[in-house]
Write an enzyme that holds these catalytic residues in place. Structure first.
Site, short mmCIF file in Angstrom:
data_model
loop_
_atom_site.label_atom_id
_atom_site.label_comp_id
_atom_site.label_asym_id
_atom_site.label_seq_id
_atom_site.Cartn_x
_atom_site.Cartn_y
_atom_site.Cartn_z
N TYR A 1 0.84 -1.20 0.00
CA TYR A 1 0.00 0.00 0.00
C TYR A 1 0.87 1.25 0.00
CZ TYR A 1 -2.88 3.80 1.76
OH TYR A 1 -3.48 5.02 1.92
N LYS B 1 1.32 4.44 -2.70
CA LYS B 1 1.17 5.85 -2.35
C LYS B 1 2.47 6.63 -2.55
CE LYS B 1 -3.19 5.98 -1.45
NZ LYS B 1 -4.11 6.77 -2.29
#
Length: 253
Positions: A150, A154
């Site tokens: 994740y 980002k």
């Protein structure tokens, strides 16, 4: 001609809160999400307190790249003043133990869809007074345990956004502004979806966190500013407006 603010992932969380915040300013909105019933409910809510705002709904699963292009074609009849790329989700798990199908979908949404929409927006609005806001994360500037993939997605969002900021700043004919919002823990559906626990408890998991409404207000502060980055510090939870964080090889010396 009327201008609209396009918000993806608008059915809940920061996206829905941002839609309400912009509507209170009298902005016209195009709201995009998979869940049509939630979009309809949000539109009805906005119409009740901001009847002057025009709200268009686009039910679309952006995790499929062909849907991104189809959505953009549907927007030809609108003029945009801003795009808020908010659609995305997280995935918690140790390396080698993550659900690879979920991981693939996360990358498709967090990276591919955001990239395509960002470039389509820049291509069509580069010479206009417009704003692109991409939603990254505090995990887009620091790596969080059990959320490595994740965070990597980002980091990509942060790097892409800052890179576009630099390239447009170097183009004397470009008027479009690029910004990146980096929230820390925010109480939304994020925790439940990332963990797969429908009863995910933010109070048990975090000493501090923001509400979606607080993050929407931070988003507006970033939107109104001349800064590129709006970031929440993971330790102090203070929100600051800053210049780009990553080095840029093309920077003038």
């Amino acid at each position: 001609m009327k201008k609209f603010i396009l918000i993806t992932g608008a059915s809940s969380g920061i996206g829905a809160a941002a839609a309400r915040a912009f509507a209170r300013r009298g902005e016209n909105l195009i709201l995009v999400a998979r869940r049509g019933e939630m979009l309809e409910a949000l539109k009805a809510e906005i119409s009740a307190f901001a009847p002057q705002c025009e709200v268009a709904l686009k039910i679309c699963d952006l995790a499929a790249p062909q849907n991104v292009f189809a959505l953009w074609n549907e927007l030809k009849d609108y003029r945009l003043k801003a795009l808020v790329n908010n659609a995305g989700f997280g995935d918690y798990g140790l390396a080698g133990e993550e659900d690879l199908q979920k991981l693939q979908r996360m990358i498709s949404l967090n990276v591919t869809a955001l990239t395509l929409l960002s470039h389509l927006f820049v291509r069509d609005y580069k010479r206009e007074e417009a704003t692109l806001v991409n939603i990254s994360s505090a995990g887009g500037y620091s790596i969080v345990p059990r959320a490595v993939s994740y965070c990597a997605s980002k980091f990509y969002v942060s790097a892409l956004s800052e890179g576009l900021y630099h390239e447009l700043a170097a183009d004397e004919n470009a008027k479009l502004r690029v910004k990146v919002l980096a929230p820390a823990a925010t109480r939304t559906e994020f925790g439940a979806r990332a963990t797969g626990d429908a009863n995910y408890d933010y109070d048990a998991s975090f000493k501090r966190y923001h509400s979606a409404e607080q993050m929407a207000e931070f988003l507006l502060r970033l939107y109104d500013s001349e800064f590129c980055v709006g970031a929440v510090d993971r330790n102090s939870f203070e929100f600051t407006l800053e210049g780009p964080k990553f080095s840029f090889a093309g920077a003038k010396k």
